[in-house]
Design a protein around this motif. Structure first.
Motif, PDB file in Angstrom:
ATOM      1  N   LEU A  62      -1.684  -0.296  -1.292  1.00 15.28           N
ATOM      2  CA  LEU A  62      -1.817  -0.124  -2.731  1.00 15.28           C
ATOM      3  C   LEU A  62      -2.416  -1.367  -3.386  1.00 15.28           C
ATOM      4  CD1 LEU A  62      -1.268   1.711  -5.152  1.00 15.28           C
ATOM      5  CD2 LEU A  62       1.008   0.692  -5.320  1.00 15.28           C
ATOM      6  N   VAL A  63      -1.982  -2.549  -2.947  1.00 21.05           N
ATOM      7  CA  VAL A  63      -2.510  -3.798  -3.508  1.00 21.05           C
ATOM      8  C   VAL A  63      -4.014  -3.904  -3.269  1.00 21.05           C
ATOM      9  CG1 VAL A  63      -2.494  -6.308  -3.208  1.00 21.05           C
ATOM     10  CG2 VAL A  63      -0.338  -5.064  -3.410  1.00 21.05           C
ATOM     11  N   ILE A  64      -4.464  -3.467  -2.094  1.00 17.89           N
ATOM     12  CA  ILE A  64      -5.899  -3.497  -1.792  1.00 17.89           C
ATOM     13  C   ILE A  64      -6.618  -2.347  -2.485  1.00 17.89           C
ATOM     14  CG2 ILE A  64      -7.588  -3.267   0.063  1.00 17.89           C
ATOM     15  CD1 ILE A  64      -5.597  -4.684   1.900  1.00 17.89           C
ATOM     16  N   ALA A  65      -5.943  -1.203  -2.637  1.00 19.20           N
ATOM     17  CA  ALA A  65      -6.572  -0.023  -3.237  1.00 19.20           C
ATOM     18  C   ALA A  65      -6.826  -0.202  -4.732  1.00 19.20           C
ATOM     19  CB  ALA A  65      -5.694   1.203  -3.010  1.00 19.20           C
ATOM     20  N   LEU A  66      -5.990  -0.965  -5.421  1.00 19.24           N
ATOM     21  CA  LEU A  66      -6.164  -1.148  -6.866  1.00 19.24           C
ATOM     22  C   LEU A  66      -7.524  -1.764  -7.219  1.00 19.24           C
ATOM     23  CD1 LEU A  66      -2.547  -2.257  -7.814  1.00 19.24           C
ATOM     24  CD2 LEU A  66      -3.725  -0.231  -8.665  1.00 19.24           C
ATOM     25  N   PRO A  67      -7.901  -2.919  -6.638  1.00 15.55           N
ATOM     26  CA  PRO A  67      -9.241  -3.448  -6.930  1.00 15.55           C
ATOM     27  C   PRO A  67     -10.349  -2.538  -6.406  1.00 15.55           C
ATOM     28  CG  PRO A  67      -8.141  -4.790  -5.250  1.00 15.55           C
ATOM     29  CD  PRO A  67      -7.115  -3.879  -5.827  1.00 15.55           C
ATOM     30  N   TYR A  68     -10.085  -1.840  -5.293  1.00 15.87           N
ATOM     31  CA  TYR A  68     -11.092  -0.926  -4.752  1.00 15.87           C
ATOM     32  C   TYR A  68     -11.356   0.221  -5.727  1.00 15.87           C
ATOM     33  CZ  TYR A  68     -13.727   0.154  -0.506  1.00 15.87           C
ATOM     34  OH  TYR A  68     -14.732   0.322   0.415  1.00 15.87           O
ATOM     35  N   ALA A  69     -10.289   0.712  -6.368  1.00 10.72           N
ATOM     36  CA  ALA A  69     -10.443   1.788  -7.346  1.00 10.72           C
ATOM     37  C   ALA A  69     -11.242   1.316  -8.558  1.00 10.72           C
ATOM     38  CB  ALA A  69      -9.071   2.297  -7.778  1.00 10.72           C
ATOM     39  N   GLU A  70     -10.994   0.076  -9.003  1.00  7.49           N
ATOM     40  CA  GLU A  70     -11.760  -0.462 -10.133  1.00  7.49           C
ATOM     41  C   GLU A  70     -13.248  -0.524  -9.789  1.00  7.49           C
ATOM     42  OE1 GLU A  70     -12.355  -4.637 -12.601  1.00  7.49           O
ATOM     43  OE2 GLU A  70     -10.349  -4.122 -11.842  1.00  7.49           O
ATOM     44  N   LEU A  71     -13.565  -1.020  -8.612  1.00  4.70           N
ATOM     45  CA  LEU A  71     -14.970  -1.114  -8.205  1.00  4.70           C
ATOM     46  C   LEU A  71     -15.596   0.267  -8.054  1.00  4.70           C
ATOM     47  CD1 LEU A  71     -14.662  -4.023  -5.625  1.00  4.70           C
ATOM     48  CD2 LEU A  71     -15.889  -4.092  -7.802  1.00  4.70           C
ATOM     49  N   ALA A  72     -14.818   1.233  -7.578  1.00  2.22           N
ATOM     50  CA  ALA A  72     -15.339   2.591  -7.420  1.00  2.22           C
ATOM     51  C   ALA A  72     -15.705   3.182  -8.780  1.00  2.22           C
ATOM     52  CB  ALA A  72     -14.300   3.461  -6.718  1.00  2.22           C
ATOM     53  N   CYS A  73     -14.940   2.844  -9.821  1.00  2.48           N
ATOM     54  CA  CYS A  73     -15.275   3.308 -11.168  1.00  2.48           C
ATOM     55  C   CYS A  73     -16.524   2.611 -11.708  1.00  2.48           C
ATOM     56  CB  CYS A  73     -14.098   3.064 -12.112  1.00  2.48           C
ATOM     57  SG  CYS A  73     -12.700   4.159 -11.844  1.00  2.48           S
ATOM     58  N   LYS A 384      -4.393 -11.859 -11.536  1.00  5.53           N
ATOM     59  CA  LYS A 384      -4.086 -13.206 -11.042  1.00  5.53           C
ATOM     60  C   LYS A 384      -3.013 -13.186  -9.948  1.00  5.53           C
ATOM     61  CE  LYS A 384      -5.448 -15.679 -15.230  1.00  5.53           C
ATOM     62  NZ  LYS A 384      -5.029 -16.610 -16.324  1.00  5.53           N
ATOM     63  N   ILE A 385      -2.258 -12.105  -9.895  1.00 11.62           N
ATOM     64  CA  ILE A 385      -1.235 -11.960  -8.859  1.00 11.62           C
ATOM     65  C   ILE A 385      -1.730 -11.066  -7.726  1.00 11.62           C
ATOM     66  CG2 ILE A 385       1.081 -11.087  -8.356  1.00 11.62           C
ATOM     67  CD1 ILE A 385       1.866 -11.805 -11.220  1.00 11.62           C
ATOM     68  N   LEU A 389      -2.904 -11.725  -3.526  1.00  8.92           N
ATOM     69  CA  LEU A 389      -2.100 -10.976  -2.551  1.00  8.92           C
ATOM     70  C   LEU A 389      -2.994 -10.133  -1.645  1.00  8.92           C
ATOM     71  CD1 LEU A 389       1.069  -9.667  -4.430  1.00  8.92           C
ATOM     72  CD2 LEU A 389       0.992 -11.170  -2.432  1.00  8.92           C
ATOM     73  N   ALA A 390      -4.001  -9.496  -2.230  1.00  9.62           N
ATOM     74  CA  ALA A 390      -4.908  -8.666  -1.443  1.00  9.62           C
ATOM     75  C   ALA A 390      -5.659  -9.517  -0.413  1.00  9.62           C
ATOM     76  CB  ALA A 390      -5.894  -7.944  -2.361  1.00  9.62           C
ATOM     77  N   PHE A 391      -6.150 -10.696  -0.827  1.00 12.98           N
ATOM     78  CA  PHE A 391      -6.833 -11.594   0.117  1.00 12.98           C
ATOM     79  C   PHE A 391      -5.888 -12.010   1.234  1.00 12.98           C
ATOM     80  CE2 PHE A 391     -10.095 -12.479  -3.205  1.00 12.98           C
ATOM     81  CZ  PHE A 391     -11.218 -12.365  -2.400  1.00 12.98           C
TER      82      PHE A 391
END
Length: 433
Positions: A62-73, A384-385, A389-391
Motif C-alpha cells: 500500500l505504501v508503494i501503491a499510493l505514489p504509484y496511483a498518483e503517477l498513474a493519474c 514526507k513520511i 518509507l517506500a524507498f
C-alpha cells in the motif's frame, strides 16, 4: 511536448476498459502462483504468524501503491511506470525503466505459465511445458481480439477463481483447530519480517493496472480505485486462505510442502480436495498469464511508440485497437520462458527486477513534488513520511532477492544498456529534461 499528445490514431489505444475490467487485470495479475506456493514458504519462515506477515506485506504494498496511483493519474498512458519515467526524466531513463519493467514480467511469466502447466498435469497428464505453451497461445488469441474482450474474459475468470478460493476457505472451516496456531511466532520477529518479504511478492501485480492506463476509461477516477480495490480484494482472499491452511495443517508440514494448499485440502476433502485445488490453480494462473501478456505487450508498445524499440511494435489494429505486433512478440517471449526457463530462476530474477522497477517512479514523484507541478485527481497523503518509507522498503526487498536474482537482473540490465547503445542516434542522445 508530452508523449501523450500529437499521436496519430494508429498509435493511440482505446479507453474501453472500465473499473471492473481494470480491477480484474490487477487482481488477475496478483492472485496467481503466489497464493498456491508462497503461503507455504511464508509459513515456514514465520509459523502461524504468517498471517501477520501477509498483513505487513499488504502495508508495504500500500505504501508503494499510493505514489504509484498518483503517477498513474498524472500519466494515464500505456506502459505504467515506463510512461511516468519517460515523461519526467527523459528517454535514457525511460528506456532503462521500460526494459526493467518489461523484463520483470517476462521472467515472472515463466513461473506463472509453468505453474499452470504443473497443475494441469496433475489433472490431465498433459506435460507441463505443453500446457504452459498452450496457455500462452490461448492468451494471445484472446488479446488479439482486443483489450475489451480480454477484460471481459478476465472478469469471468477472476470471479470463478475468487469463488473457488473462498470455497476452499469455507470448506475447511470445520477442520480448523486453533491449537495449530500456537506457538504463534516460533521464529520471533525476524521470522515475521522475513515472511513479510516473501509475502510481498504475492502482492505483486497491482501496477498492471497502471500499465494499461491508456485503455482505462475515466482514468482520473478509475485508476486509483482499481489499484486500491485490487489490494483490498487480494488481502482478504490471502488472509482467509492462509488462515484455513494454517488451521488445518501444522505450519512445519505446510512449509515443507511443494503444494501447500493441496496438502491442506486433502485434510478436509480427501483426494477430491487436491484435485479441486488443482482446478482453482489452473484457472487462477491462467488469469495471471493473461494479465502478464497485457502488461508486457503494452510496455513494448509504449517504448516502440517513443522510438526506443522498433516502430512495428507501435502499430495498432484499426478494428480492435490492439497493438498486434507487441502482443505477438510478448507471446513469443512468454513461450520461450515456458520452454527454456524454470520456476525457481524465473521467480528469483523476475522478483529482483520487479522490485527494482519501483525505484525510478518514486524518484519521478520526488522530482514532481520539488517543481510543484499541477495537482492530479489523487495525491499521496503524508508524502514526507510515506515516500521515505517506500524507498526503504524497496531497498530492503532488493537486498533480500538473493544471489541468483541479483545476478540475473544485472545480466538483463547490461543487455538493455547494449540494446540502447546499438539504437543510439539523435533521439537517443536527447538530454535528460
Amino acid at each position: 511536448m508530452s508523449a501523450g499528445t500529437g499521436r496519430s490514431a494508429q498509435t493511440r489505444l482505446r479507453r474501453s476498459l472500465g473499473l471492473h475490467g481494470a480491477v480484474a487485470v490487477g487482481v488477475g495479475g496478483t492472485i496467481g502462483g503466489g497464493i498456491f506456493v508462497l503461503v507455504g514458504q511464508t509459513a515456514a519462515q514465520a509459523g502461524p504468524a504468517a498471517l501477520l506477515s501477509f498483513a505487513l506485506a499488504f502495508v508495504a504494498s500500500l505504501v508503494i501503491a499510493l505514489p504509484y496511483a498518483e503517477l498513474a493519474c498524472r500519466y494515464p498512458q500505456a506502459g505504467g511506470g515506463y510512461a511516468f519515467v519517460r515523461e519526467v526524466l527523459g528517454r535514457r531513463w525511460g528506456f532503462l525503466m521500460g526494459w526493467v519493467f518489461w523484463g520483470s514480467y517476462v521472467f515472472v511469466s515463466g513461473y506463472v505459465t509453468l505453474g499452470f502447466g504443473g497443475y494441469l498435469h496433475e489433472l490431465t497428464g498433459v506435460p507441463p511445458v505443453v500446457g504452459a505453451v498452450a496457455l500462452v497461445l490461448v492468451c494471445v488469441a484472446v488479446n488479439v481480439r482486443g483489450v475489451e474482450v480480454a477484460g471481459r474474459v478476465q472478469v469471468l475468470v477472476i470471479c470463478l477463481a475468487i469463488a473457488g478460493l473462498l470455497g476452499f476457505a469455507e470448506a475447511g472451516t470445520h477442520a480448523i483447530q486453533l491449537a495449530r496456531l500456537t506457538p504463534w511466532a516460533p521464529n520471533g520477529l525476524q521470522g515475521i519480517l522475513t515472511g513479510a518479504l516473501t509475502a510481498f511478492l504475492a502482492f505483486g501485480g497491482f501496477d498492471m493496472v497502471a500499465a494499461a492506463g491508456e485503455e482505462i476509461a475515466e482514468p482520473d477516477k478509475n485508476l486509483p480505485r482499481a489499484i486500491f480495490i485490487t489490494l483490498a480484494i487480494v488481502l482478504c482472499v490471502y488472509l482467509l486462505v492462509a488462515f484455513t491452511a494454517l488451521g488445518t495443517v501444522d505450519w512445519r508440514t505446510l512449509g515443507a510442502s511443494s503444494a501447500p494448499l493441496s496438502e491442506a485440502a486433502q485434510r478436509f476433502l480427501g483426494d477430491l480436495g487436491g484435485r479441486f485445488v488443482a482446478v482453482i490453480a489452473v484457472v487462477t494462473t491462467a488469469a495471471t498469464a493473461n494479465a502478464v501478456l497485457v502488461v508486457t505487450s503494452r510496455i513494448s508498445f509504449a517504448m516502440a511508440r517513443d522510438g526506443l524499440l522498433p516502430s512495428r511494435l507501435a502499430r495498432v489494429q484499426p478494428k480492435t485497437g490492439t497493438p498486434l505486433c507487441a502482443v505477438l512478440l510478448s507471446g513469443i517471449l512468454l513461450v520461450m520462458m515456458a520452454v527454456l526457463g524454470s520456476p525457481a530462476s524465473a521467480t528469483a530474477i523476475g522478483g529482483f527486477l520487479y522490485v527494482l522497477h519501483f525505484i525510478p517512479p518514486l524518484l519521478v514523484l520526488l522530482q514532481l513534488r520539488r517543481v510543484k507541478s499541477a495537482s492530479p485527481a489523487f495525491k499521496t497523503p503524508m508524502p514526507k513520511i510515506l515516500l521515505p518509507l517506500a524507498f526503504a522498503m524497496t531497498l530492503l526487498l532488493l537486498a533480500a532477492s538473493g544471489t541468483k536474482g541479483i545476478a540475473g537482473g544485472v545480466v538483463w540490465l547490461v543487455t538493455g544498456i547494449a540494446v540502447m547503445w546499438l539504437r543510439r542516434g539523435p533521439a537517443s542522445r536527447e538530454t535528460v529534461h
